[in-house]
Design a protein around this motif. Sequence first.
Motif: not given
Length: 285
Positions: A189, A184, A161
Amino acid sequence: MKKKYPVTRYSALALMTLLAGSTSVYAASTGTSNIEVQSSFLDNMVTRADFIFKGSLIDISEGLSVEDIPYTFVTYDISEVISGNYAGNSITLKFVGGEFPNGNILTATNTPEVTLGEEAILMVQQSQNTGCDLVECEHGRFVIQQGKVIAANESAVIIDDNGGVDYISAKAQQNGEYKSSLAKSNVAKFSNHLKGLVSIKPFTVNSVQLSVTDTDRKASFNAYPALTRASAAPAVPQSATTQKNAFTATSQTPTASAQDQWEVEQLEKNAGNPVLNSRNPYNQN
């Protein structure tokens, strides 16, 4: 249907044997699973890339350079441009590896194991001829598997993050470890992280300053220079060639050894044909 090329290492000797047309040489496998990927790895790769995109592999074929060195051609449909300019919806790239006319197989260190239909993010480098159109070849290809971004050493690339980069090994993935972190590892991303590492120039289809070019599989091309240098042989001195069916020996110099002089004498006596027998007074075997 899928076609794969194993990651192996060729030595200069193995390559020269292949170029000479001898029996097939298949060097020992060299995996990359034990390579420790540093956090600066992506920064370095992005800096060296001329063009970065996401796409799907739609075609695999082979071709020979003008020196008869086999290459593999891979064509990708482009779904997203991450960095650089390129005018087209698909692109064909090439790397060393494939089949010689005599049936021998050539594979090179860092050759990617491509699979027809795969989806991947690729870092293209054509400004330098390294024998492969990808940055560090297999390392410039990140395969997308079930929404995860997988590096060449089979580790999943994690963008946390805070924009930090981490990697989960293939073994840890198989053991079900780090499930929350593994979530993730996603394409969006990863793509955004790459865009943040470069100064992005607007992509325009009509741009006249293209980062890379599409490879024409029908056009002739030269092989990676190091490959052809490995097989080059020195020219035969004029003084040592046969002229009008008569052997012309190189001049003997005062510094020539007695054995060298004996060998030249035997060549002169036999019209240039080498003589190998037990009568060699300098044979120590």
